[in-house]
Design an enzyme around this catalytic site. Sequence first.
Site, PDB file in Angstrom:
ATOM      1  N   GLY A 173       4.304   3.589   2.093  1.00 33.93           N
ATOM      2  CA  GLY A 173       5.504   4.111   1.180  1.00 33.93           C
ATOM      3  C   GLY A 173       5.838   2.995   0.002  1.00 33.93           C
ATOM      4  O   GLY A 173       6.915   2.723  -0.308  1.00 33.93           O
TER       5      GLY A 173
ATOM      6  N   ASP B  88       6.456   5.159  -9.296  1.00 33.82           N
ATOM      7  CA  ASP B  88       7.617   5.154  -8.481  1.00 33.82           C
ATOM      8  C   ASP B  88       8.730   4.402  -9.109  1.00 33.82           C
ATOM      9  O   ASP B  88       9.931   4.618  -8.905  1.00 33.82           O
ATOM     10  CB  ASP B  88       7.236   4.739  -6.973  1.00 33.82           C
ATOM     11  CG  ASP B  88       6.311   5.665  -6.388  1.00 33.82           C
ATOM     12  OD1 ASP B  88       6.339   6.961  -6.932  1.00 33.82           O
ATOM     13  OD2 ASP B  88       5.483   5.513  -5.569  1.00 33.82           O
TER      14      ASP B  88
ATOM     15  N   SER C  78       0.735  -1.118  -0.139  1.00 34.23           N
ATOM     16  CA  SER C  78       0.093  -0.075  -0.149  1.00 34.23           C
ATOM     17  C   SER C  78       0.893   1.282  -0.003  1.00 34.23           C
ATOM     18  O   SER C  78       1.892   1.229   0.553  1.00 34.23           O
ATOM     19  CB  SER C  78      -0.984   0.102   1.123  1.00 34.23           C
ATOM     20  OG  SER C  78      -0.376   0.497   2.345  1.00 34.23           O
ATOM     21  N   LYS C  79       0.104   2.128  -0.781  1.00 35.96           N
ATOM     22  CA  LYS C  79       0.952   3.611  -0.790  1.00 35.96           C
ATOM     23  C   LYS C  79       1.237   4.057   0.545  1.00 35.96           C
ATOM     24  O   LYS C  79       2.184   4.742   0.654  1.00 35.96           O
ATOM     25  CB  LYS C  79      -0.029   4.191  -1.641  1.00 35.96           C
ATOM     26  CG  LYS C  79       0.656   5.455  -2.109  1.00 35.96           C
ATOM     27  CD  LYS C  79       1.274   5.469  -3.589  1.00 35.96           C
ATOM     28  CE  LYS C  79       1.984   6.818  -3.751  1.00 35.96           C
ATOM     29  NZ  LYS C  79       3.327   6.432  -4.787  1.00 35.96           N
ATOM     30  N   ARG C  80       0.261   3.973   1.342  1.00 35.91           N
ATOM     31  CA  ARG C  80       0.240   4.552   2.826  1.00 35.91           C
ATOM     32  C   ARG C  80       1.806   4.203   3.501  1.00 35.91           C
ATOM     33  O   ARG C  80       1.949   4.870   4.271  1.00 35.91           O
ATOM     34  CB  ARG C  80      -0.955   3.755   3.473  1.00 35.91           C
ATOM     35  CG  ARG C  80      -1.500   4.820   4.576  1.00 35.91           C
ATOM     36  CD  ARG C  80      -2.621   4.403   4.986  1.00 35.91           C
ATOM     37  NE  ARG C  80      -2.986   5.250   6.481  1.00 35.91           N
ATOM     38  CZ  ARG C  80      -2.318   4.982   7.570  1.00 35.91           C
ATOM     39  NH1 ARG C  80      -1.429   3.992   7.656  1.00 35.91           N
ATOM     40  NH2 ARG C  80      -2.734   5.681   8.383  1.00 35.91           N
TER      41      ARG C  80
END
Length: 483
Positions: free
Chosen positions: A257, A263, A253-255
């Site tokens: 990192g 990216d 998850s992006k959350r």
Amino acid sequence: MATVRTRFAPSPTGYLHLGGLRTALYTYLYAKQNAGSFVLRIEDTDQERYVEGAVDAIYRSMRLAGLNWDEGPDIGGDYGPYVQSERKGMYLPYAQQLVEMGKAYYCFCTEARLKGLRAEYEARGETFKYDKHCANLSKEEVQARIAAGEPYVIRQNLPEQGEASFDDALFGHIAVDVSTLDDMILIKSDGMPTYNFANVIDDHTMGITHVMRGSEYLSSTPKYNLLYEAFGWEKPVYIHLSPIMANATRKLSKRYGDPSFEDLMNQGYLKDAIVNYIALLGWNPGDEREYFTLDELTQAFSLKGLSKSPAVFDMMKLRHFNFEYVQKMNTQEFEQAILPWISTVIDPARFDTHRLAELLQPRCEVLSELAERLGFLNEMPEYDLELFFNKRMKTNRETALPVLEALYPLLEQSPVWSEQALHDAVMDYVAQQGCKNGFVLWPLRIAISGWENTPAGAFEIAGLLGREETLRRLRTSMDRLKA
RNA sequence: GGCCCCUUGGUCAAGCGGUUAAGACAUCGCCCUUUCACGGCGGUAACAGGAGUUCGAGUCUCCUAGGGGUCACCA
């Protein structure tokens, strides 16, 4: 058999993450493999979570990955519009039809009442379930309250008991007791449909035959099926996909990192390597193959190869795939690819970047890591003379000086300054001395690079640096050894 | 907590009642070698646990454990 139509339906809440990329990939592959259509639909019914630019980011990532859609918001198609907010007016009639059939009802409950209800359930330690408070309002009352401008939602009217189920192509028969289900909201008070409703209406009206999506929908799909049944519509084939995990207990998850597709691109990973690796997280071709182009994946993809259990994303393996893809590039391509990366530390005009590319390519895993290996080229580093010590080469600062002093005139007098000429000159000396290559080459490389490890040997470095710079560095090193 | 789902080495995974339980990444060792890499060869390492069914179970059933998902006017 009907033409296959699949869809990828992201919400514009941010960048395309790897789980989304994989779902899009499988969805694309399945459509292409069956000569069907791949549809892109934007699910933006939640105005609160909408992120500016997210739609473009999704387009960009998908195009980069080669997942070109046949129908979508930007290119149109026969089933448009392809953005749910633009379809807003389509949902209410269907919901009203459901109300007519008694399969749904208007609900005027306020947030406050719902909140209180929730608290009651919680106090009793029970799972909240809407109490059907508005399920039996008279038609007249409903009309009156709507006319009075009272806000309302439309809820699905679930049977009190029975079983709701569906068949998943991967997970098989999934059944739940409807008594554990809640009368979900179909139309929100702002007039927008919820995902739960829009997805059913859109998939049907867009003629979607196969739905691939994350397994988080596995337990809510039975109630979607009740909707299909109420309308008498044919159900699509469902294929739920297990998540890609960051570790055993956490989803990627992006959350936290975890990188998105973009990216990774920005970190120096090649798109084809990423796509290839991601394809293998949760799917396998059934044979030993590991390397696939998009076309090859289209050929090889099969629902049978899908895995039911979650897969942990392994950066090391991605690195390996990237390495392999880097090796597949020709030198020109690689040179172009690395220019932006290496330009941050060296002036490309000063060096033979083609030769640099040749030297770098076989030892390149990730593009972004190249720059840090070239610092010594730009400027002679301040290095520790202890670097001349090497046990295996039997060298140290004392043995280095005479060797360098002997080499210096040989190099200086070399008629041409090429790797080959330098090689021949130095190796002649080695043969003459009857010593090991390393006894001479180790100090030479240290003396002109100043680094313990370099992505090239002494001759290559000397060639890159050029006659003047090489000799200058040699003099500096000899002076330091003498001091 | 209720419901649903999942469970082969550190990771991805093959296997679909009878195998010495593949392969890849990682890891370790050796070789190659002017450093670092590449490459070559080899090694360590797994069926979550327990009951059944069966002549025989990683493969079928059940239980337990662990993990995930879901219970929103989010998707």
